[in-house]
Motif scaffolding. Structure first.
Motif, short mmCIF file in Angstrom:
data_model
loop_
_atom_site.label_atom_id
_atom_site.label_comp_id
_atom_site.label_asym_id
_atom_site.label_seq_id
_atom_site.Cartn_x
_atom_site.Cartn_y
_atom_site.Cartn_z
N LYS A 85 -29.33 26.79 -4.47
CA LYS A 85 -28.88 27.52 -3.29
C LYS A 85 -27.42 27.91 -3.52
O LYS A 85 -26.73 27.34 -4.37
N LEU A 86 -26.93 28.85 -2.76
CA LEU A 86 -25.55 29.28 -2.85
C LEU A 86 -24.66 28.20 -2.24
O LEU A 86 -24.91 27.74 -1.13
N VAL A 87 -23.65 27.76 -2.99
CA VAL A 87 -22.78 26.67 -2.54
C VAL A 87 -21.32 27.05 -2.68
O VAL A 87 -20.98 27.97 -3.43
N LYS A 88 -20.46 26.34 -1.98
CA LYS A 88 -19.02 26.53 -2.08
C LYS A 88 -18.39 25.42 -2.91
O LYS A 88 -17.22 25.51 -3.28
N SER A 89 -19.15 24.37 -3.18
CA SER A 89 -18.63 23.21 -3.91
C SER A 89 -19.76 22.52 -4.63
O SER A 89 -20.91 22.49 -4.14
N THR A 90 -19.49 21.92 -5.78
CA THR A 90 -20.52 21.20 -6.50
C THR A 90 -21.01 19.98 -5.74
O THR A 90 -22.12 19.53 -5.94
N SER A 91 -20.20 19.45 -4.83
CA SER A 91 -20.64 18.32 -4.03
C SER A 91 -21.82 18.68 -3.13
O SER A 91 -22.60 17.82 -2.75
N GLU A 92 -21.95 19.93 -2.77
CA GLU A 92 -23.07 20.37 -1.95
C GLU A 92 -24.39 20.25 -2.73
O GLU A 92 -25.43 20.03 -2.13
N LEU A 93 -24.33 20.39 -4.04
CA LEU A 93 -25.54 20.31 -4.85
C LEU A 93 -26.06 18.89 -4.91
O LEU A 93 -27.26 18.65 -5.02
N ALA A 94 -25.17 17.90 -4.85
CA ALA A 94 -25.57 16.50 -4.93
C ALA A 94 -26.36 16.09 -3.70
O ALA A 94 -27.13 15.12 -3.74
#
Length: 96
Positions: A85-94
């Motif tokens: 998905k589109l994220v602003k930070s790699t922490s959102e992917l976790a």
């Protein structure tokens, strides 16, 4: 391949693919070029070979039970399934 063959068609925004990639099904050696032009994704032929063996790659059909052909719509679906998905930070992917 010339830069003109990769130019977008102004009225529709569709890519002007080289003639050899304007087929409903592509041979395995043609897939990397198609994915690069259409999606900006680099995938090696050897990677496609391995994924065809172990799973996880794009769907394909075989002609005469020997030669793999990849339907372009299945290639497009496969690439889309791999994007996060589109994220602003790699922490959102976790958090997925």
């Amino acid at each position: 391949m010339t830069s003109e063959s990769l130019r977008e068609i102004p009225a529709t925004g569709e890519l002007n693919l080289p003639p050899h990639l304007r087929k409903p099904r592509l041979r395995r050696f043609e897939v990397p070029e198609y994915l690069e032009i259409v999606h900006g994704v680099t995938v090696a032929v050897k990677t496609l070979e391995k994924l065809a063996s172990v799973g996880g790659g794009p769907e394909f059909v075989k002609f005469n039970n020997r030669t793999p052909f990849y339907p372009t719509e299945k290639l497009d679906e496969w690439v889309k399934s791999k994007w996060s998905k589109l994220v602003k930070s790699t922490s959102e992917l976790a958090r997925e």
